[in-house]
Design an enzyme around this catalytic site. Structure first.
Site, PDB file in Angstrom:
ATOM      1  CE1 TYR A  25      32.721  54.063 -24.048  1.00 25.45           C
ATOM      2  CE2 TYR A  25      34.281  54.807 -22.385  1.00 25.45           C
ATOM      3  CZ  TYR A  25      33.713  54.946 -23.632  1.00 25.45           C
ATOM      4  OH  TYR A  25      34.109  55.971 -24.470  1.00 25.45           O
ATOM      5  CB  SER A  27      39.628  46.375 -23.661  1.00 27.05           C
ATOM      6  OG  SER A  27      40.365  46.234 -24.860  1.00 27.05           O
ATOM      7  CD  GLN A  28      37.052  43.916 -28.145  1.00 21.48           C
ATOM      8  OE1 GLN A  28      36.371  44.448 -29.007  1.00 21.48           O
ATOM      9  NE2 GLN A  28      38.260  43.416 -28.386  1.00 21.48           N
ATOM     10  CB  SER A  51      30.792  52.162 -13.937  1.00 14.37           C
ATOM     11  OG  SER A  51      31.854  52.035 -14.854  1.00 14.37           O
ATOM     12  CD  GLU A  84      35.464  37.587 -14.741  1.00 15.30           C
ATOM     13  OE1 GLU A  84      36.239  38.464 -14.324  1.00 15.30           O
ATOM     14  OE2 GLU A  84      35.570  37.045 -15.876  1.00 15.30           O
ATOM     15  CG  HIS A 108      34.484  34.871 -25.657  1.00 18.22           C
ATOM     16  ND1 HIS A 108      34.894  33.865 -26.510  1.00 18.22           N
ATOM     17  CD2 HIS A 108      34.855  34.472 -24.411  1.00 18.22           C
ATOM     18  CE1 HIS A 108      35.493  32.913 -25.809  1.00 18.22           C
ATOM     19  NE2 HIS A 108      35.469  33.260 -24.544  1.00 18.22           N
ATOM     20  N   GLY A 134      40.606  45.836 -27.732  1.00 17.65           N
ATOM     21  CA  GLY A 134      39.775  46.992 -28.025  1.00 17.65           C
ATOM     22  C   GLY A 134      40.536  48.231 -28.449  1.00 17.65           C
ATOM     23  CD  GLU A 195      41.590  33.689 -24.562  1.00 13.89           C
ATOM     24  OE1 GLU A 195      40.995  34.693 -24.984  1.00 13.89           O
ATOM     25  OE2 GLU A 195      41.132  32.973 -23.646  1.00 13.89           O
TER      26      GLU A 195
END
Length: 333
Positions: A25, A27-28, A51, A84, A108, A134, A195
């Site tokens: 939950y 940015s995206q 979280s 990661e 991604h 996001g 990037e």
């Protein structure tokens, strides 16, 4: 010629009766979950019990559960965790709960392309990747628009992976802006290259080098910051709106002429040669191995580089000048 899909090409009926599990939950994650919910989808969010986002998601009216519970509940499982950690979380908490006919989804392709996630047979593996952060995906959706997305199918177990992917893209607003067909490999390699060589690594190194060149020549740091960093937004906005042509039309003739004369001196053949090297490291998996190892040993280089960046003169000058400009939002603390 690229294949691009829009609203009329996608049908939410392909998600009728399905539960979408959004894992993460950030940015995206918040954008996907809220947009899909407001498009009429049944959405659950999977998070770690500790979280900090758990309360935020519940306050937004979303049903929240553990990652494993969400994976078990979801017919479509969209994994929106940092690259990661995706592999470990997938193996431990998602994979045991996938069932034939499910769709495993990503924004991604990193972990699939570099084999950190190895999907089982019997599930669709699809990527829907918005081409924007996001908060923009969310804001543009609430304004009635949509951020363009990339769509790729890595595994079509049900024969409906493409249609379900398009439907998901529509649910988050992507088909309003256009959905471009690609592959997991193309998205991953071009995203990493963009990037590193241009959008993040290339641009920041170019701005810092320009700032340092002016300061070392005796000019005021504040003026150097305005000229080499602050005004970048003006140029990028013009390019965003109408390409290089609009930018060159909008700046002065002096600036345009200097662009043609001096740009190739700074970004010459040696830069493109280095870019090819960056791309090779991405294509061969060398960068992925280095990045994953960096995280396995506690991110020493990443943490050291963050500290070094914060200690630079350009960071100090920029922080001071931004305090003088109350019209700038999102100032770093």
């Amino acid at each position: 010629m690229a294949t691009i899909y829009y609203d009329d090409d996608a049908h939410l009926a392909h998600l009728d009766g399905a539960t979408i599990a959004v894992i993460g939950y950030g940015s995206q994650g918040h954008a996907h979950a809220l947009n899909a919910k407001e498009s009429g989808m049944n959405v659950v969010v999977g998070l770690r019990p500790e979280s900090a986002s758990w309360a935020q998601a519940e306050a937004a009216g979303l049903r929240v559960m553990s990652v494993a519970e969400a994976a078990a509940a979801g017919d479509l499982v969209m994994v929106l965790l940092p690259d990661e950690v995706q592999g470990r979380v997938y193996r431990e908490e998602i994979a045991p709960h996938l069932e034939p006919g499910n769709a495993l989804m990503f924004a991604h392709g990193f972990n699939v392309v570099f084999h950190q996630v190895v999907p089982p047979d019997g599930v669709d593996v699809v990527m829907v990747a918005p081409k924007g952060p996001g908060h923009i995906v969310r804001r543009v959706y609430t304004e009635g628009g949509g951020v363009p997305c990339l769509l790729a199918v890595h595994q079509d177990a049900t024969g409906t992976a493409h249609q379900r992917g398009l439907a998901y893209a529509k649910a988050i607003g992507g088909t309003r802006g256009g959905v471009l067909a690609t592959t997991f490999q193309e998205e991953t390699e071009t995203d990493l290259f963009g990037e590193q060589a241009v959008l993040c690594g290339g641009v920041t190194e170019l701005m810092q080098a320009g700032f340092e060149t002016l300061v070392e020549a005796g000019y005021q740091p504040e003026v150097a910051y305005f000229e080499c960093v602050h005004e970048m937004k003006l140029i990028v906005d013009l390019i965003y709106e109408g390409g290089f042509e609009r930018m060159r039309y909008s700046v002065s003739n002096t600036a345009e002429y200097g662009d043609y004369v001096s740009g190739p001196r700074v970004i010459g053949p040696q830069v493109k040669a280095e870019m090819r090297g960056v791309l090779r490291d991405i294509q061969t998996g060398a960068f992925a191995r280095e990045f994953l190892l960096e995280n396995q040993v506690g991110q020493p280089r990443l943490k050291a580089q963050r500290a070094a960046t914060s200690a630079t003169q350009v960071a100090e000058v920029g922080a001071r000048l931004r305090k003088m400009m109350p019209f700038i939002s999102g100032k770093p603390k």
